[in-house]
Design an enzyme around this catalytic site. Sequence first.
Site, PDB file in Angstrom:
ATOM      1  N   ARG A   1     -16.963  -3.854   7.688  1.00 28.09           N
ATOM      2  CA  ARG A   1     -18.409  -4.016   7.713  1.00 28.09           C
ATOM      3  C   ARG A   1     -18.716  -5.478   7.384  1.00 28.09           C
ATOM      4  O   ARG A   1     -17.957  -6.142   6.679  1.00 28.09           O
ATOM      5  CB  ARG A   1     -19.086  -3.096   6.699  1.00 28.09           C
ATOM      6  CG  ARG A   1     -18.835  -1.607   6.933  1.00 28.09           C
ATOM      7  CD  ARG A   1     -19.481  -0.776   5.846  1.00 28.09           C
ATOM      8  NE  ARG A   1     -19.270   0.654   6.072  1.00 28.09           N
ATOM      9  CZ  ARG A   1     -18.241   1.346   5.607  1.00 28.09           C
ATOM     10  NH1 ARG A   1     -17.312   0.722   4.875  1.00 28.09           N
ATOM     11  NH2 ARG A   1     -18.127   2.632   5.851  1.00 28.09           N
TER      12      ARG A   1
ATOM     13  N   LYS B   1     -18.296   0.740   1.198  1.00 29.27           N
ATOM     14  CA  LYS B   1     -19.421   1.663   1.051  1.00 29.27           C
ATOM     15  C   LYS B   1     -19.021   2.856   0.201  1.00 29.27           C
ATOM     16  O   LYS B   1     -17.921   3.381   0.316  1.00 29.27           O
ATOM     17  CB  LYS B   1     -19.850   2.132   2.447  1.00 29.27           C
ATOM     18  CG  LYS B   1     -21.125   2.947   2.486  1.00 29.27           C
ATOM     19  CD  LYS B   1     -21.495   3.259   3.920  1.00 29.27           C
ATOM     20  CE  LYS B   1     -22.770   4.072   4.005  1.00 29.27           C
ATOM     21  NZ  LYS B   1     -23.121   4.396   5.416  1.00 29.27           N
TER      22      LYS B   1
ATOM     23  N   HIS C   1     -21.563  -4.792  13.697  1.00 28.27           N
ATOM     24  CA  HIS C   1     -21.019  -3.441  13.624  1.00 28.27           C
ATOM     25  C   HIS C   1     -20.374  -3.011  14.931  1.00 28.27           C
ATOM     26  O   HIS C   1     -19.557  -2.093  14.934  1.00 28.27           O
ATOM     27  CB  HIS C   1     -22.122  -2.459  13.232  1.00 28.27           C
ATOM     28  CG  HIS C   1     -21.651  -1.338  12.361  1.00 28.27           C
ATOM     29  ND1 HIS C   1     -21.264  -1.533  11.052  1.00 28.27           N
ATOM     30  CD2 HIS C   1     -21.477  -0.019  12.610  1.00 28.27           C
ATOM     31  CE1 HIS C   1     -20.887  -0.368  10.526  1.00 28.27           C
ATOM     32  NE2 HIS C   1     -20.996   0.555  11.455  1.00 28.27           N
TER      33      HIS C   1
ATOM     34  N   ARG D   1     -16.694  -3.128  14.722  1.00 27.75           N
ATOM     35  CA  ARG D   1     -16.141  -1.969  14.026  1.00 27.75           C
ATOM     36  C   ARG D   1     -16.035  -0.781  14.982  1.00 27.75           C
ATOM     37  O   ARG D   1     -15.032  -0.065  14.999  1.00 27.75           O
ATOM     38  CB  ARG D   1     -17.036  -1.636  12.833  1.00 27.75           C
ATOM     39  CG  ARG D   1     -16.582  -0.479  11.959  1.00 27.75           C
ATOM     40  CD  ARG D   1     -17.478  -0.440  10.719  1.00 27.75           C
ATOM     41  NE  ARG D   1     -17.388   0.809   9.998  1.00 27.75           N
ATOM     42  CZ  ARG D   1     -16.501   1.070   9.040  1.00 27.75           C
ATOM     43  NH1 ARG D   1     -15.603   0.147   8.721  1.00 27.75           N
ATOM     44  NH2 ARG D   1     -16.496   2.226   8.402  1.00 27.75           N
TER      45      ARG D   1
ATOM     46  N   HIS E   1     -13.841   5.956   6.456  1.00 25.46           N
ATOM     47  CA  HIS E   1     -14.730   7.096   6.691  1.00 25.46           C
ATOM     48  C   HIS E   1     -14.421   8.202   5.690  1.00 25.46           C
ATOM     49  O   HIS E   1     -13.252   8.520   5.436  1.00 25.46           O
ATOM     50  CB  HIS E   1     -14.553   7.642   8.110  1.00 25.46           C
ATOM     51  CG  HIS E   1     -15.112   6.751   9.169  1.00 25.46           C
ATOM     52  ND1 HIS E   1     -14.697   6.777  10.481  1.00 25.46           N
ATOM     53  CD2 HIS E   1     -16.082   5.801   9.112  1.00 25.46           C
ATOM     54  CE1 HIS E   1     -15.373   5.898  11.181  1.00 25.46           C
ATOM     55  NE2 HIS E   1     -16.222   5.288  10.374  1.00 25.46           N
TER      56      HIS E   1
ATOM     57  N   TYR F   1     -15.973   8.871  17.831  1.00 27.28           N
ATOM     58  CA  TYR F   1     -15.505   7.881  18.802  1.00 27.28           C
ATOM     59  C   TYR F   1     -14.741   8.548  19.946  1.00 27.28           C
ATOM     60  O   TYR F   1     -14.729   8.045  21.070  1.00 27.28           O
ATOM     61  CB  TYR F   1     -14.634   6.835  18.110  1.00 27.28           C
ATOM     62  CG  TYR F   1     -15.425   5.957  17.172  1.00 27.28           C
ATOM     63  CD1 TYR F   1     -16.151   4.874  17.647  1.00 27.28           C
ATOM     64  CD2 TYR F   1     -15.484   6.244  15.815  1.00 27.28           C
ATOM     65  CE1 TYR F   1     -16.901   4.082  16.795  1.00 27.28           C
ATOM     66  CE2 TYR F   1     -16.231   5.455  14.945  1.00 27.28           C
ATOM     67  CZ  TYR F   1     -16.934   4.382  15.444  1.00 27.28           C
ATOM     68  OH  TYR F   1     -17.686   3.608  14.598  1.00 27.28           O
TER      69      TYR F   1
END
Length: 289
Positions: free
Chosen positions: A148, A174, A238, A241, A264, A273
Amino acid sequence: MRSENSTTEIIRQADSDEQLIELWLHGRPPHTQRAYRREADRFTKFVDLPLRKVTLADIQQFADHVDEAGLKPSTIQRSLSAVKSLFTFGFKLGYFPFDVGQAVKVPSFRNQLSERILPETDVLRIVSLEPNPRNRAILLTLYAGGFRVSEICSLKWRHLQERDSAGQITVFGKGGKTRTVLIPESVWDALLRLRREATDDDPVFRSRKRGHLNESAVWRIVRKASERAGIDKDVSCHWFRHAHASHALDRGCPIHLVQATLGHSSIATTGKYLHAKPSESSGGYLCCE
């Protein structure tokens, strides 16, 4: 000792709406704090009431307001999610007698992930046409590590460690999660060329004032590099990513490894994805001639 029949003292956790909002934002990542504060300001200015007097009807009118304002669906969803989060937090804290936002429905919106995944050729063209060594290293790190923008902006040299002929980068991401990502040799070399006499506590990506490069500056670097490469899309940090996840899966990388690299919390998030770029469809089994 206190008698079982004595009244339990209730300790007030917040004395004002402003203090409640500060408690609600505390400990969140800086970019999340900025986004949530912006949505809280938007809501409080609209209702123009103390939060304790806000009713479900007030929140529903706010929902209609942001919808009629022509905001992006993702912005509307974020705004209402922030409001719901604030009232849930206040209820748990005892600031509100009940959670007035619980009944609010947050609208869903069309998933645009597939539109934000650049082909490998586009990513490589963006990187190869970047003339500035620092900026090129930023683009490579975003893509190779799936980081990120907030994570690379906070990097110091002590977060980078050598591993054989390449290296690894440790980030605090995060949700307060720390993860370590292996970096390919070519990207590692591009990073080391930036170090020169920098100490372990110096930023990896420095601004002109020799401090940490801020997120808005990196966004401008990405946007300019994309325009230089002739990419007619509003490419953001982003997107690199997204490209990392999609391209790795396309090349046969196990989904759990992509999940761990990107940080994640759920395999379902990484699985998006696969759905964004399916390798086959049941339509291929039909006779349409």
